[in-house]
Write a protein that holds these residues in place. Structure first.
Motif, PDB file in Angstrom:
ATOM      1  N   MET A   1       0.843  -1.189   0.000  1.00 43.61           N
ATOM      2  CA  MET A   1       0.000   0.000   0.000  1.00 43.61           C
ATOM      3  C   MET A   1       0.883   1.246   0.000  1.00 43.61           C
ATOM      4  N   ALA A   2       0.503   2.214  -0.794  1.00 44.82           N
ATOM      5  CA  ALA A   2       1.279   3.436  -0.926  1.00 44.82           C
ATOM      6  C   ALA A   2       1.134   4.302   0.318  1.00 44.82           C
ATOM      7  N   ASP A   3       2.252   4.908   0.729  1.00 50.54           N
ATOM      8  CA  ASP A   3       2.174   5.834   1.855  1.00 50.54           C
ATOM      9  C   ASP A   3       2.040   7.275   1.374  1.00 50.54           C
ATOM     10  N   LEU A   4       1.897   7.440   0.073  1.00 50.38           N
ATOM     11  CA  LEU A   4       1.739   8.752  -0.535  1.00 50.38           C
ATOM     12  C   LEU A   4       0.412   8.783  -1.287  1.00 50.38           C
ATOM     13  N   THR A   5      -0.342   9.831  -1.072  1.00 47.97           N
ATOM     14  CA  THR A   5      -1.610  10.016  -1.776  1.00 47.97           C
ATOM     15  C   THR A   5      -1.542  11.323  -2.544  1.00 47.97           C
ATOM     16  N   VAL A   6      -2.051  11.303  -3.766  1.00 46.63           N
ATOM     17  CA  VAL A   6      -2.155  12.520  -4.570  1.00 46.63           C
ATOM     18  C   VAL A   6      -3.636  12.741  -4.859  1.00 46.63           C
ATOM     19  N   LEU A   7      -4.155  13.863  -4.406  1.00 43.79           N
ATOM     20  CA  LEU A   7      -5.521  14.264  -4.742  1.00 43.79           C
ATOM     21  C   LEU A   7      -5.411  15.013  -6.057  1.00 43.79           C
ATOM     22  N   HIS A   8      -6.016  14.446  -7.084  1.00 48.00           N
ATOM     23  CA  HIS A   8      -5.704  14.786  -8.469  1.00 48.00           C
ATOM     24  C   HIS A   8      -6.960  15.151  -9.256  1.00 48.00           C
ATOM     25  N   HIS A   9      -6.782  16.104 -10.172  1.00 53.00           N
ATOM     26  CA  HIS A   9      -7.825  16.474 -11.135  1.00 53.00           C
ATOM     27  C   HIS A   9      -7.202  16.312 -12.519  1.00 53.00           C
ATOM     28  N   THR A  10      -7.726  15.368 -13.291  1.00 48.03           N
ATOM     29  CA  THR A  10      -7.131  15.037 -14.585  1.00 48.03           C
ATOM     30  C   THR A  10      -7.131  16.209 -15.568  1.00 48.03           C
ATOM     31  N   GLY A  11      -8.030  17.158 -15.398  1.00 47.47           N
ATOM     32  CA  GLY A  11      -8.114  18.290 -16.310  1.00 47.47           C
ATOM     33  C   GLY A  11      -7.162  19.425 -15.979  1.00 47.47           C
ATOM     34  N   CYS A  12      -6.337  19.249 -14.971  1.00 47.55           N
ATOM     35  CA  CYS A  12      -5.437  20.314 -14.512  1.00 47.55           C
ATOM     36  C   CYS A  12      -3.991  19.946 -14.848  1.00 47.55           C
ATOM     37  N   SER A  13      -3.310  20.792 -15.588  1.00 47.15           N
ATOM     38  CA  SER A  13      -1.928  20.491 -15.982  1.00 47.15           C
ATOM     39  C   SER A  13      -0.992  20.450 -14.777  1.00 47.15           C
ATOM     40  N   THR A  14      -1.216  21.274 -13.797  1.00 44.53           N
ATOM     41  CA  THR A  14      -0.372  21.256 -12.599  1.00 44.53           C
ATOM     42  C   THR A  14      -0.567  19.954 -11.836  1.00 44.53           C
ATOM     43  N   SER A  15      -1.786  19.479 -11.798  1.00 44.96           N
ATOM     44  CA  SER A  15      -2.083  18.217 -11.136  1.00 44.96           C
ATOM     45  C   SER A  15      -1.458  17.049 -11.912  1.00 44.96           C
ATOM     46  N   ARG A  16      -1.567  17.080 -13.221  1.00 49.57           N
ATOM     47  CA  ARG A  16      -0.940  16.026 -14.035  1.00 49.57           C
ATOM     48  C   ARG A  16       0.570  16.034 -13.833  1.00 49.57           C
ATOM     49  N   HIS A  17       1.154  17.217 -13.733  1.00 52.26           N
ATOM     50  CA  HIS A  17       2.595  17.333 -13.484  1.00 52.26           C
ATOM     51  C   HIS A  17       2.971  16.632 -12.177  1.00 52.26           C
ATOM     52  N   ALA A  18       2.175  16.810 -11.143  1.00 52.78           N
ATOM     53  CA  ALA A  18       2.470  16.177  -9.851  1.00 52.78           C
ATOM     54  C   ALA A  18       2.447  14.663  -9.970  1.00 52.78           C
ATOM     55  N   VAL A  19       1.457  14.119 -10.660  1.00 56.55           N
ATOM     56  CA  VAL A  19       1.369  12.668 -10.837  1.00 56.55           C
ATOM     57  C   VAL A  19       2.575  12.169 -11.636  1.00 56.55           C
ATOM     58  N   GLU A  20       2.967  12.899 -12.659  1.00 54.93           N
ATOM     59  CA  GLU A  20       4.130  12.519 -13.465  1.00 54.93           C
ATOM     60  C   GLU A  20       5.414  12.585 -12.644  1.00 54.93           C
ATOM     61  N   GLU A  21       5.534  13.606 -11.806  1.00 52.66           N
ATOM     62  CA  GLU A  21       6.732  13.756 -10.977  1.00 52.66           C
ATOM     63  C   GLU A  21       6.831  12.620  -9.960  1.00 52.66           C
ATOM     64  N   VAL A  22       5.718  12.241  -9.375  1.00 47.19           N
ATOM     65  CA  VAL A  22       5.704  11.105  -8.443  1.00 47.19           C
ATOM     66  C   VAL A  22       6.164   9.849  -9.180  1.00 47.19           C
ATOM     67  N   ALA A  23       5.615   9.610 -10.354  1.00 49.61           N
ATOM     68  CA  ALA A  23       5.989   8.423 -11.126  1.00 49.61           C
ATOM     69  C   ALA A  23       7.481   8.437 -11.462  1.00 49.61           C
ATOM     70  N   ALA A  24       8.012   9.603 -11.795  1.00 54.16           N
ATOM     71  CA  ALA A  24       9.426   9.715 -12.166  1.00 54.16           C
ATOM     72  C   ALA A  24      10.344   9.397 -10.992  1.00 54.16           C
ATOM     73  N   THR A  25       9.883   9.607  -9.776  1.00 56.96           N
ATOM     74  CA  THR A  25      10.708   9.301  -8.603  1.00 56.96           C
ATOM     75  C   THR A  25      10.688   7.818  -8.270  1.00 56.96           C
ATOM     76  N   GLY A  26       9.744   7.077  -8.858  1.00 65.17           N
ATOM     77  CA  GLY A  26       9.615   5.659  -8.560  1.00 65.17           C
ATOM     78  C   GLY A  26       8.799   5.370  -7.310  1.00 65.17           C
ATOM     79  N   LEU A  27       8.278   6.426  -6.687  1.00 62.53           N
ATOM     80  CA  LEU A  27       7.448   6.225  -5.500  1.00 62.53           C
ATOM     81  C   LEU A  27       6.088   5.670  -5.895  1.00 62.53           C
ATOM     82  N   GLN A  28       5.518   4.865  -5.031  1.00 64.26           N
ATOM     83  CA  GLN A  28       4.163   4.376  -5.221  1.00 64.26           C
ATOM     84  C   GLN A  28       3.206   5.389  -4.613  1.00 64.26           C
ATOM     85  N   ALA A  29       2.166   5.719  -5.331  1.00 64.15           N
ATOM     86  CA  ALA A  29       1.188   6.679  -4.820  1.00 64.15           C
ATOM     87  C   ALA A  29      -0.218   6.184  -5.105  1.00 64.15           C
ATOM     88  N   HIS A  30      -1.084   6.481  -4.180  1.00 63.02           N
ATOM     89  CA  HIS A  30      -2.509   6.255  -4.377  1.00 63.02           C
ATOM     90  C   HIS A  30      -3.049   7.556  -4.958  1.00 63.02           C
TER      91      HIS A  30
END
Length: 118
Positions: A1-30
């Motif tokens: 289970m991920a210890d990181l949560t991202v509250l995300h809005h798919t229509g927001c570029s800043t929000s998409r950037h955060a999800v991409e940045e998390v993925a780039a670090t290799g961290l698991q996120a919910h």
């Protein structure tokens, strides 16, 4: 289970950037699309208690906010912000990253990397 949560809005570029940045670090996120899965009032109160930012910062003061005839001065407390976001989840600032007992609004974008590095 991920210890990181991202509250995300798919229509927001800043929000998409955060999800991409998390993925780039290799961290698991919910990733929670909070417009599809709105937070309960209790979840919002808990989130606000973890937020490093003032409660008022979690509210978007955009055209929708103004169109509702709302006054930013009325939404500065945890209770007022939680009540507003239960009624209008689209007014929640995004993205929000949560890890343990800390949360941060990932705006501007450089706050995401700093939060992930901690």
């Amino acid at each position: 289970m991920a210890d990181l949560t991202v509250l995300h809005h798919t229509g927001c570029s800043t929000s998409r950037h955060a999800v991409e940045e998390v993925a780039a670090t290799g961290l698991q996120a919910h990733v929670v699309q909070y417009l599809k899965e709105p937070l309960s009032r209790d979840e919002l109160v808990t989130l606000l208690g973890r937020l490093e930012d003032p409660p008022a910062d979690l509210v978007r003061k955009d055209g929708f906010f103004r169109g509702l005839g709302l006054d930013a001065d009325d939404f500065t407390t945890v209770d007022a912000v939680a009540d507003l976001l239960v009624e209008h989840p689209r007014l929640m600032q995004r993205p929000v990253l949560v890890r343990g007992d800390r949360a941060v609004i990932g705006r501007p974008k450089d706050r995401v990397a700093a939060f992930l590095a901690d």
